[in-house]
Design a protein around this motif. Sequence first.
Motif, short mmCIF file in Angstrom:
data_model
loop_
_atom_site.label_atom_id
_atom_site.label_comp_id
_atom_site.label_asym_id
_atom_site.label_seq_id
_atom_site.Cartn_x
_atom_site.Cartn_y
_atom_site.Cartn_z
N HIS A 51 -7.31 10.92 1.78
CA HIS A 51 -7.31 11.48 3.05
C HIS A 51 -8.32 10.42 3.63
CE1 HIS A 51 -6.39 15.95 3.16
NE2 HIS A 51 -5.43 15.32 3.30
N CYS A 52 -8.09 9.22 3.37
CA CYS A 52 -8.88 7.83 4.06
C CYS A 52 -10.27 7.98 3.86
CB CYS A 52 -8.19 7.71 5.34
SG CYS A 52 -6.37 7.54 5.42
N GLY A 53 -10.81 8.44 2.75
CA GLY A 53 -12.39 8.45 2.74
C GLY A 53 -12.95 9.90 3.13
N ASN A 54 -12.25 10.88 3.42
CA ASN A 54 -12.79 12.12 3.85
C ASN A 54 -12.67 13.29 3.04
OD1 ASN A 54 -13.34 11.23 6.61
ND2 ASN A 54 -10.75 11.08 6.87
N LYS A 113 -2.48 3.15 -2.36
CA LYS A 113 -3.17 2.40 -1.20
C LYS A 113 -3.84 1.07 -1.88
CE LYS A 113 -3.87 5.88 2.14
NZ LYS A 113 -3.64 7.35 1.44
N GLY A 144 -1.67 4.55 10.69
CA GLY A 144 -2.94 4.14 10.07
C GLY A 144 -3.02 3.48 8.78
N GLU A 145 -3.78 4.06 7.73
CA GLU A 145 -3.61 3.65 6.43
C GLU A 145 -2.38 4.17 5.59
OE1 GLU A 145 -6.95 4.08 3.88
OE2 GLU A 145 -8.14 3.81 5.56
N TYR A 146 -1.55 5.23 6.22
CA TYR A 146 -0.33 5.67 5.73
C TYR A 146 0.98 5.14 5.97
CZ TYR A 146 -3.74 9.45 4.77
OH TYR A 146 -4.70 10.50 4.41
N ARG A 191 0.82 -1.15 -0.01
CA ARG A 191 -0.02 -0.01 0.07
C ARG A 191 0.84 1.32 -0.13
NH1 ARG A 191 -2.50 0.72 4.37
NH2 ARG A 191 -1.14 -0.84 5.79
N ARG A 219 -8.11 7.06 -1.65
CA ARG A 219 -8.11 7.32 -0.43
C ARG A 219 -6.99 8.35 0.17
NH1 ARG A 219 -11.69 4.64 2.36
NH2 ARG A 219 -10.52 4.88 4.34
N GLU A 243 2.51 4.51 -1.47
CA GLU A 243 1.89 5.47 -2.34
C GLU A 243 3.03 6.10 -3.19
OE1 GLU A 243 -1.60 7.83 -1.09
OE2 GLU A 243 -0.94 7.50 0.87
#
Length: 369
Positions: free
Chosen positions: A288-291, A350, A56-58, A14, A286, A16
């Motif tokens: 901003h992870c869905g934001n 990601k 987190g996801e990053y 994942r 993603r 980037e």
Amino acid sequence: MPLKFRKVMISDERYESAALIDVNNDGILDIVSGAYWYEGPDFKKAHRIGDVQAIGEYFDDFSTIAMDVNGDGWMDFVTGGWWGNTLRWRENPGTKGGDWPEHIIAETGNIETTRAWDVDGDGQIEIVPNTPGAPLVVHKLITDAKGKGTGKFEKTVIYDKPQGHGLGFGDVTGNGRGDFILVKGWLEAPKNPLKDKWVLHEEFDLGSGSVPMLVVDVNRDGVNDLIVGQAHGYGLDWWEQKIDAKGKRTWTKHPIDPYNSQYHDIQWADIDGDGECELITGKRYRAHCGNDPGAYDDVGTYYFKWNGESFSKQVIDYGETRTKGKGVGIFFAVADLRGTGRLDIVAPGKDGLFVFYNEGYDGRNKGSF
């Protein structure tokens, strides 16, 4: 007629950012992405680089810039991220093998991503991080008498106020010097870019700008324009530059693609072999992870061709994430990976690491379009 591409997954990681670097000095490009490098030409064999901080996801790894920093003949790379607050380089261990040691170049604050441009016009690239809440600083590799890197950098503050999200570099004025593009204006380069004062022209507001924002002559009128993606919202536009008889400069916004979001990295290259560059880009999945606005829309990778009046959109890949569609991450790469004369695309994110092999117009792997 649109080009045909063959999509190949390299890894389910994942990270980037990805770059093409000849890691092992065999004359063949390898893919470097996050904690691994993938050996060319087929990229099936993965080699460990070292741990990358996960949040987190990053991962704290938002660029991959090839540079022989210590002058030992082995290509290293420069990176940085939002959480580490540092600009760093990872040292290629060469024949010794093992993990790549990490070295801090500078304490920078949050890094959105980093790019490399020849700011002072000496033929060598400088490292320029986009630090939205901090000043614009250029980091120049210090070289020895033979022109080899010493492992050390010298920094120059170009603009001492927060630079904002988005950064570009190119010749706005036509005087042969590269200027910096910020989202709230452009910085005009002086004759000595690393010593003299840069002048800010507050002539536009580009929103949540991409990195890079491109400086190119879109409509071929002899004056450079801007191409700007909205990194954290909807929109991809070009801004036409006009200069009247009295020397007043104006900018007019023209939409390229207002219906897709998170255009974070954009590149200008001749992907169809006609001698003219196209705009190559895609969604940062993603971001901003869905934001972000449009975060849950389908994901895509595209190229846009100038038709003399506007840009025509060509779809390379589009659809639901991973199974059908793929974006390009925050730092993607374009190069001819097979000696076909056609440019291929290395797309991290990601949503995995993929290669889009450019098969030309007829879809066959041969050395022509």
